[in-house]
Design an enzyme around this catalytic site. Structure first.
Site, PDB file in Angstrom:
ATOM      1  N   GLU A   1       0.831  -1.209   0.000  1.00  0.00           N
ATOM      2  CA  GLU A   1       0.000   0.000   0.000  1.00  0.00           C
ATOM      3  C   GLU A   1       0.862   1.255   0.000  1.00  0.00           C
ATOM      4  O   GLU A   1       0.609   2.205  -0.753  1.00  0.00           O
ATOM      5  CB  GLU A   1      -0.924   0.001   1.219  1.00  0.00           C
ATOM      6  CG  GLU A   1      -1.892  -1.180   1.260  1.00  0.00           C
ATOM      7  CD  GLU A   1      -1.365  -2.357   2.070  1.00  0.00           C
ATOM      8  OE1 GLU A   1      -2.172  -3.016   2.746  1.00  0.00           O
ATOM      9  OE2 GLU A   1      -0.136  -2.611   2.015  1.00  0.00           O
TER      10      GLU A   1
ATOM     11  N   ALA B   1       8.026 -40.754   3.527  1.00  0.00           N
ATOM     12  CA  ALA B   1       7.150 -41.517   4.419  1.00  0.00           C
ATOM     13  C   ALA B   1       7.021 -40.831   5.777  1.00  0.00           C
ATOM     14  O   ALA B   1       5.931 -40.773   6.362  1.00  0.00           O
ATOM     15  CB  ALA B   1       7.674 -42.942   4.585  1.00  0.00           C
TER      16      ALA B   1
END
Length: 387
Positions: free
Chosen positions: A53, A323
């Site tokens: 902004e 895994a």
């Protein structure tokens, strides 16, 4: 596409320019429009720098008083490394603000909108929210839990193999897929592999793309076996390396630290998980003491990375660490690159043994997002709630 949608889409594209440089802050873009003309644009370019902004306001070509801003994330209303953007909007005379995503930071959530409305600015929230939310899954995960957003990535053949029987894997996929991986590396804060990958491939694990942001390189190495001559150790003073281990040899730890490596101790898997693993791997005739010395907790390692401000991790290891990510519920996104090749049944699989004996015990994933990359396909899955 409406005029409003066009401007927000532009803000989204601007936000992406900060990829890899704003972590652990979000990607944010902003566009300022007056009399149907864009008079200012900005994005959050780098952590600690001006927010989108304020950059857009700084870049205005004329007075923004009375203009409309389109911003992809709720403006901040607290003092951090930068002052509140809400104050800047009020001072600028901006009349209306379209906001895409909500900021789930407790310091901001809803308060940014409230501040703007209390100071006479019209706010249109949740505009193109779904598209804006896609910018920041990493930020949303990390800001709520302080756990890194974790991506599990592997490349495999059409018959599900990541390497030939002898371990050769260069290259399973084509150039387009490999280039896409580099963009993911640029996006994340860290890359993680197991010691097996380091010993087998001696990888560098750097980002090789235009304007790279180099992620921290992380190795799970329970017994601290990483070679001093490995490329990771040799380049540790150029690109950070973290090695997780358990009860390390003091001399080896000191040598690694002298080379620039950060050595951290991790917890072992909880006893009940060790017992379960022992049952699954009993066929290899490992003693429980041997097994206990080989498995540190991936979740604990990720917790420590989160505490260090690393908001995202790309796991690029082998079957064992893949895994572990699934077993310890440490996986937010699964990226599977599939090549039109076949290696046959003696090739190496991407996921190690998980003890799943019936289909109803399977790990469940979402429907995939499918992207074509040259001759290859990228399948991306998120985990389901029952994951």
């Amino acid at each position: 596409m409406t005029e409003h949608s066009f401007y927000m889409e532009r803000a989204i594209q601007l936000a992406k320019r900060g990829t890899g440089f704003t972590n652990p802050n979000p990607l944010v873009g902003a566009v300022i429009v007056k009399d149907h003309r864009i008079i200012g644009e900005g994005w959050h370019a780098r952590y600690g720098d001006l927010h989108a902004e304020r950059n857009a306001l700084k870049n205005c070509t004329e007075d923004p008083a009375g203009a409309t801003m389109y911003v992809t994330l709720e403006p901040c209303c607290h003092h951090g490394k930068q002052p509140p953007c809400t104050e800047a909007l009020v001072e600028s005379g901006i009349r209306r603000v379209y906001i895409g995503s909500r900021d789930f930071n407790p310091l901001v959530f809803g308060k940014g909108v409230q501040y703007l409305e209390e100071h006479g600015i019209e706010v249109i929230p949740d505009f193109l929210r779904e598209a804006c939310d896609k910018l920041n899954p990493i930020f949303f995960r990390y800001i709520g839990t302080k756990m890194p957003y974790t991506i599990l990535k592997y490349a495999m053949t059409a018959d599900g193999k990541i390497a030939c029987a002898g371990g050769a894997s260069k290259w399973v996929t084509g150039e387009a897929a490999r280039a896409h991986v580099q963009q993911t590396r640029k996006r994340v804060a860290a890359i993680c592999v197991g010691i097996g990958t380091v010993l087998a491939d001696d990888p560098l694990l750097t980002c090789r793309c235009e304007n790279p942001s180099q992620p921290v390189r992380v190795v799970l190495d329970t017994r601290l076996r990483i070679p001093m001559e490995s490329r990771l150790v040799q380049t540790a003073k150029e690109v950070p390396v973290i090695v997780f281990c358990y009860a390390p040899d003091k001399d080896k730890k000191a040598a690694l630290e002298a080379a620039g490596v950060t050595v951290l101790e991790a917890k072992l898997l909880p006893k009940e998980e060790l017992d379960e693993l022992f049952m699954r791997l009993g066929e290899f005739q490992l003693s429980k003491e041997e097994l206990n010395g080989r498995h540190i907790s991936l979740r604990n390692c990720l917790e420590q990375l989160g505490q260090r401000g690393l908001d995202s991790v790309l796991i690029e290891g082998g079957a064992t660490i893949h895994a572990a990510a699934l077993q310890e519920n440490c996986c937010d996104l699964v990226q599977v690159y599939v090549a039109p090749k076949l290696f046959g049944g003696d090739g190496l699989s991407p996921i190690g043994g998980m003890g799943i004996t019936t289909p109803d015990k399977a790990v469940l994933l979402s429907e995939p997002t499918i992207t074509r990359l040259g001759q290859d396909l990228l399948l991306e899955y998120t985990r389901k709630e029952q994951f």
